[in-house]
Design an enzyme around this catalytic site. Structure first.
Site, PDB file in Angstrom:
ATOM      1  N   GLU A 156     -16.432  -1.392  24.717  1.00 54.11           N
ATOM      2  CA  GLU A 156     -17.848  -1.505  25.951  1.00 54.11           C
ATOM      3  C   GLU A 156     -19.006  -1.468  25.193  1.00 54.11           C
ATOM      4  O   GLU A 156     -19.809  -2.534  24.670  1.00 54.11           O
ATOM      5  CB  GLU A 156     -17.023  -0.763  27.383  1.00 54.11           C
ATOM      6  CG  GLU A 156     -16.419  -1.311  27.842  1.00 54.11           C
ATOM      7  CD  GLU A 156     -15.786   0.098  28.978  1.00 54.11           C
ATOM      8  OE1 GLU A 156     -14.864  -0.101  29.946  1.00 54.11           O
ATOM      9  OE2 GLU A 156     -16.443   0.940  28.847  1.00 54.11           O
ATOM     10  N   ASN A 176      -1.773  11.800   7.869  1.00 55.31           N
ATOM     11  CA  ASN A 176      -1.642  11.118   8.989  1.00 55.31           C
ATOM     12  C   ASN A 176      -3.856  10.787   9.411  1.00 55.31           C
ATOM     13  O   ASN A 176      -3.427  10.259  10.867  1.00 55.31           O
ATOM     14  CB  ASN A 176      -1.220  11.529  10.711  1.00 55.31           C
ATOM     15  CG  ASN A 176       0.504  10.857  10.018  1.00 55.31           C
ATOM     16  OD1 ASN A 176       0.582   9.981   9.336  1.00 55.31           O
ATOM     17  ND2 ASN A 176       1.132  11.706  10.209  1.00 55.31           N
ATOM     18  N   LYS A 225       4.911   2.829   1.237  1.00 51.04           N
ATOM     19  CA  LYS A 225       5.957   2.916   2.168  1.00 51.04           C
ATOM     20  C   LYS A 225       6.631   3.881   2.728  1.00 51.04           C
ATOM     21  O   LYS A 225       5.842   5.213   2.426  1.00 51.04           O
ATOM     22  CB  LYS A 225       7.238   3.342   0.907  1.00 51.04           C
ATOM     23  CG  LYS A 225       7.759   2.066   0.135  1.00 51.04           C
ATOM     24  CD  LYS A 225       9.404   2.552  -0.930  1.00 51.04           C
ATOM     25  CE  LYS A 225       8.611   0.814  -1.559  1.00 51.04           C
ATOM     26  NZ  LYS A 225      10.022   0.673  -2.982  1.00 51.04           N
ATOM     27  N   LYS A 252      -1.104  15.945  10.462  1.00 50.40           N
ATOM     28  CA  LYS A 252      -1.004  16.099   9.462  1.00 50.40           C
ATOM     29  C   LYS A 252      -2.237  15.338   8.379  1.00 50.40           C
ATOM     30  O   LYS A 252      -2.448  14.525   9.237  1.00 50.40           O
ATOM     31  CB  LYS A 252       0.866  16.147   8.732  1.00 50.40           C
ATOM     32  CG  LYS A 252       0.638  14.802   8.776  1.00 50.40           C
ATOM     33  CD  LYS A 252       2.238  15.268   8.283  1.00 50.40           C
ATOM     34  CE  LYS A 252       3.308  13.814   8.560  1.00 50.40           C
ATOM     35  NZ  LYS A 252       4.149  13.499   7.918  1.00 50.40           N
ATOM     36  N   THR A 269       6.722  18.032  11.534  1.00 47.32           N
ATOM     37  CA  THR A 269       6.952  17.839  10.316  1.00 47.32           C
ATOM     38  C   THR A 269       6.609  19.470   9.682  1.00 47.32           C
ATOM     39  O   THR A 269       5.710  20.010  10.631  1.00 47.32           O
ATOM     40  CB  THR A 269       5.591  17.653   9.593  1.00 47.32           C
ATOM     41  OG1 THR A 269       5.916  16.168   9.573  1.00 47.32           O
ATOM     42  CG2 THR A 269       5.717  17.702   8.002  1.00 47.32           C
ATOM     43  N   ASP A 304      -0.641   6.784  12.889  1.00 44.69           N
ATOM     44  CA  ASP A 304       0.682   7.365  12.764  1.00 44.69           C
ATOM     45  C   ASP A 304       0.798   7.893  14.056  1.00 44.69           C
ATOM     46  O   ASP A 304       1.360   8.835  14.566  1.00 44.69           O
ATOM     47  CB  ASP A 304       0.925   8.094  11.958  1.00 44.69           C
ATOM     48  CG  ASP A 304       3.250   7.668  12.115  1.00 44.69           C
ATOM     49  OD1 ASP A 304       3.350   7.435  12.595  1.00 44.69           O
ATOM     50  OD2 ASP A 304       3.178   8.233  10.825  1.00 44.69           O
ATOM     51  N   LYS A 321       1.980  -2.983   8.650  1.00 42.22           N
ATOM     52  CA  LYS A 321       2.645  -2.490   8.741  1.00 42.22           C
ATOM     53  C   LYS A 321       3.793  -2.938   8.865  1.00 42.22           C
ATOM     54  O   LYS A 321       4.170  -4.076  10.567  1.00 42.22           O
ATOM     55  CB  LYS A 321       2.517  -1.302   9.652  1.00 42.22           C
ATOM     56  CG  LYS A 321       4.247   0.084  10.056  1.00 42.22           C
ATOM     57  CD  LYS A 321       3.157   1.030  10.523  1.00 42.22           C
ATOM     58  CE  LYS A 321       3.784   2.513  10.760  1.00 42.22           C
ATOM     59  NZ  LYS A 321       3.676   3.774  11.751  1.00 42.22           N
ATOM     60  N   ASP A 335      -6.863 -20.361  24.652  1.00 45.71           N
ATOM     61  CA  ASP A 335      -6.536 -21.773  24.988  1.00 45.71           C
ATOM     62  C   ASP A 335      -4.727 -21.663  24.286  1.00 45.71           C
ATOM     63  O   ASP A 335      -4.307 -21.568  23.361  1.00 45.71           O
ATOM     64  CB  ASP A 335      -6.637 -22.636  23.772  1.00 45.71           C
ATOM     65  CG  ASP A 335      -5.771 -24.047  23.701  1.00 45.71           C
ATOM     66  OD1 ASP A 335      -5.134 -24.646  24.329  1.00 45.71           O
ATOM     67  OD2 ASP A 335      -6.226 -24.694  22.472  1.00 45.71           O
ATOM     68  N   ASP A 337       2.584  14.754  15.566  1.00 46.73           N
ATOM     69  CA  ASP A 337       2.390  14.813  14.221  1.00 46.73           C
ATOM     70  C   ASP A 337       1.490  15.016  13.100  1.00 46.73           C
ATOM     71  O   ASP A 337       1.090  14.068  12.330  1.00 46.73           O
ATOM     72  CB  ASP A 337       3.383  13.225  13.542  1.00 46.73           C
ATOM     73  CG  ASP A 337       3.954  13.860  12.474  1.00 46.73           C
ATOM     74  OD1 ASP A 337       3.894  14.690  11.734  1.00 46.73           O
ATOM     75  OD2 ASP A 337       4.555  13.117  11.782  1.00 46.73           O
ATOM     76  N   GLU A 390     -17.633 -26.887  23.487  1.00 45.55           N
ATOM     77  CA  GLU A 390     -18.101 -26.247  24.933  1.00 45.55           C
ATOM     78  C   GLU A 390     -18.718 -24.450  24.596  1.00 45.55           C
ATOM     79  O   GLU A 390     -19.365 -23.773  24.625  1.00 45.55           O
ATOM     80  CB  GLU A 390     -17.939 -26.391  25.896  1.00 45.55           C
ATOM     81  CG  GLU A 390     -18.257 -27.724  26.112  1.00 45.55           C
ATOM     82  CD  GLU A 390     -17.077 -28.278  27.395  1.00 45.55           C
ATOM     83  OE1 GLU A 390     -17.320 -29.025  28.916  1.00 45.55           O
ATOM     84  OE2 GLU A 390     -16.472 -27.595  27.932  1.00 45.55           O
ATOM     85  N   LEU A 416       0.876  -1.046  -0.121  1.00 45.84           N
ATOM     86  CA  LEU A 416       0.217   0.181   0.331  1.00 45.84           C
ATOM     87  C   LEU A 416       1.097   1.209  -0.227  1.00 45.84           C
ATOM     88  O   LEU A 416       0.652   1.973  -1.194  1.00 45.84           O
ATOM     89  CB  LEU A 416      -0.782  -0.574   1.613  1.00 45.84           C
ATOM     90  CG  LEU A 416      -1.850  -1.499   1.703  1.00 45.84           C
ATOM     91  CD1 LEU A 416      -2.294  -1.035   2.528  1.00 45.84           C
ATOM     92  CD2 LEU A 416      -2.835  -0.713   0.362  1.00 45.84           C
ATOM     93  N   ASP A 436     -19.326  -0.986  31.902  1.00 47.79           N
ATOM     94  CA  ASP A 436     -18.284  -0.486  32.333  1.00 47.79           C
ATOM     95  C   ASP A 436     -17.317  -1.255  32.813  1.00 47.79           C
ATOM     96  O   ASP A 436     -16.788  -1.600  34.174  1.00 47.79           O
ATOM     97  CB  ASP A 436     -18.268   0.869  33.608  1.00 47.79           C
ATOM     98  CG  ASP A 436     -17.198   1.109  33.314  1.00 47.79           C
ATOM     99  OD1 ASP A 436     -15.813   0.946  33.020  1.00 47.79           O
ATOM    100  OD2 ASP A 436     -17.539   1.798  34.361  1.00 47.79           O
ATOM    101  N   ASP A 443     -15.109 -30.974  32.850  1.00 47.21           N
ATOM    102  CA  ASP A 443     -13.692 -31.915  33.092  1.00 47.21           C
ATOM    103  C   ASP A 443     -12.875 -31.235  33.930  1.00 47.21           C
ATOM    104  O   ASP A 443     -11.768 -31.262  33.534  1.00 47.21           O
ATOM    105  CB  ASP A 443     -13.235 -32.312  32.010  1.00 47.21           C
ATOM    106  CG  ASP A 443     -13.487 -31.753  30.803  1.00 47.21           C
ATOM    107  OD1 ASP A 443     -13.711 -30.562  30.835  1.00 47.21           O
ATOM    108  OD2 ASP A 443     -13.178 -31.510  29.631  1.00 47.21           O
TER     109      ASP A 443
END
Length: 466
Positions: free
Chosen positions: A379, A148, A31, A145, A183, A164, A52, A404, A143, A452, A29, A368, A445
């Site tokens: 929540e 972002n 760099k 901008k 920036t 970001d 990322k 698990d 940052d 279950e 997507l 809550d 058990d």
């Protein structure tokens, strides 16, 4: 009702095995400074994600990644990107995030040249709410901008997500910060002086607002040094032709954000409540549909093991699946602070149903999970989930694997304690975990198998767990 605690960050796992055993990488997507970002698909659930990739040997970049990871795990707001999980190898870290495929705000500024006041106010209201939430949680973004601020989809009405947090700092309103971060076009002048607080973010938001209304930067120069000098001087004008058609209220808000005197600069909360924001985007009278009220009541009365499983699943769902609930949450959150309090929930419920105050308090306390006195975004989402939301068998298998821990095919009390972040020796915790096991352990058990687990969620499947 006994206290039962759940926290979203418990379900953001960090794995050490090969990420490609669980995800199919589809395309690159983009760099960035800290690595590449890929579009990928989770094999079991078929849900698309953004991944990322961070190269660990570069120590400074890896430290930035760790900062971002720690911050993202604590933030829970409908307009802040959601972290799903992480994977780690000797040389690489993979940050799995919700996928936002609509491009960034800068793309739309370039395409549209400028926005109407209505459109700009809607975007700014969202950003002020997200940053107010960050500041309440002692996070300074540093940052901010348009690059972002990303859109979930290409839909013109798509909502925005803030991304970001790599340069962010954990700091309260009282903390004075000294590191130069940001920036050039968007950095606040006091950051250049190495003496600032979280209101530096509000200056950056003022720059974004100016750009939305004009399509140009308020501070310019032929190179970074000239740009930073322009920022440091703090001198800008309303001489751009677009401002002939911009209201005095809009100019007033900009002037109260792009002010060098930090004491006179508006906070994110004050900016959110400014007349220009509220006048063009007044709060909508919230209404919580009866279907969701019933879901919340059922949830509050459900077993704690089921609640934990449902929160895991809720934390993994995509924006596409949750957009209706996100919109409802934002409507109920009338003051825009990123939480729903008892009064806000009461107003939403009363509009469609009458519930006694004692019953309402029971519902609020029951939702809550982290015991902060309010209903957080995750929540609310978890308590409102429809059956269709948590019947994705791929997500159910992922949830079972989360509990698990050793992959034996059974959830034991010790594993449940680990998954719930409560490893300490405590008789009360031990008793609570034992009760959660008993809630689903129908064959007595002392542990929970996959059948279950499915029964606990009232999901039937012909597929065995593998």
């Amino acid at each position: 009702m006994s206290t039962f605690t759940l926290k979203r960050q418990w379900f953001i796992t960090s794995r050490v095995h090969d990420i490609k055993s669980e995800y199919i990488f589809i395309e690159e997507l983009g760099k960035g400074t800290f690595g590449k970002v890929f579009k990928a698909m989770h094999k079991e659930s078929n849900l698309e994600r953004a991944i990322k990739v961070i190269i660990k040997p570069n120590i400074s970049e890896y430290a930035t990644f760790i900062t971002e990871l720690g911050i993202l795990k604590t933030l829970d707001h409908p307009n802040i990107v959601n972290i799903i999980e992480t994977f780690e190898t000797e040389n690489l870290c993979f940050l799995v995030l919700e996928l936002c495929s609509g491009g960034d705000l800068l793309d739309r500024i370039v395409k549209n040249k400028s926005f109407s006041e209505q459109g700009a106010a809607q975007i700014m209201k969202t950003l002020f709410s997200a940053i107010w939430y960050c500041h309440r949680n002692n996070i300074c973004h540093l940052d901010l901008k348009p690059e972002n601020c990303v859109y979930f989809s290409n839909d013109p009405n798509s909502d925005i997500k803030l991304i970001d947090f790599g340069l962010s700092i954990v700091a309260s309103e009282e903390d004075i910060l000294h590191d130069v971060r940001g920036t050039p076009y968007y950095i606040a002048p006091e950051v250049l002086s190495k003496n600032y607080n979280n209101k530096a973010d509000c200056w950056s938001l003022g720059v974004i607002m100016y750009m939305l209304l004009t399509g140009v930067f308020p501070f310019n120069g032929r190179n970074n040094q000239e740009i930073l000098m322009s920022v440091y001087n703090g001198s800008y004008s309303f001489r751009h032709p677009n401002f002939k058609y911009v209201s005095e209220a809009a100019k007033d808000l900009i002037s109260k954000l792009l002010v060098k005197d930090v004491g006179r600069r508006l906070s994110a909360e004050q900016a959110f409540n400014h007349e220009w924001i509220q006048g063009l985007n007044p709060a909508i009278a919230p209404s919580l549909p009866m279907e969701y009220i019933n879901n919340i009541v059922k949830f509050v009365n459900s077993r704690n093991m089921k609640k934990a499983a449902m929160m895991y699943i809720a934390s993994k769902l995509t924006e596409q699946e949750l957009h209706e609930l996100r919109d409802i949450f934002k409507e109920i959150d009338a003051n825009g602070d990123g939480f729903i309090n008892s009064d806000e929930l009461q107003r939403a419920i009363i509009s469609s149903h009458t519930i006694p105050q004692q019953r309402l308090d029971f519902i609020v306390s029951g939702v809550d999970f982290n015991q902060n006195g309010m209903i957080d975004y995750i929540e609310f989402i978890t308590a409102c989930l429809k059956k269709q939301h948590y019947s994705n068998l791929g997500l159910i298998k992922s949830a079972f694997r989360h509990f698990d821990r050793d992959g034996s095919g059974f959830i034991t009390p010790d594993e449940l304690k680990q998954a719930m972040c409560c490893n300490e020796m405590n008789a009360e915790i031990d008793a609570r975990v034992e009760r959660m096991i008993l809630e689903a352990d129908t064959n007595d058990d002392g542990k929970i198998d996959y059948a279950e687990f499915l029964a606990l969620l009232s999901v039937q499947s012909l597929h065995s767990f593998t």
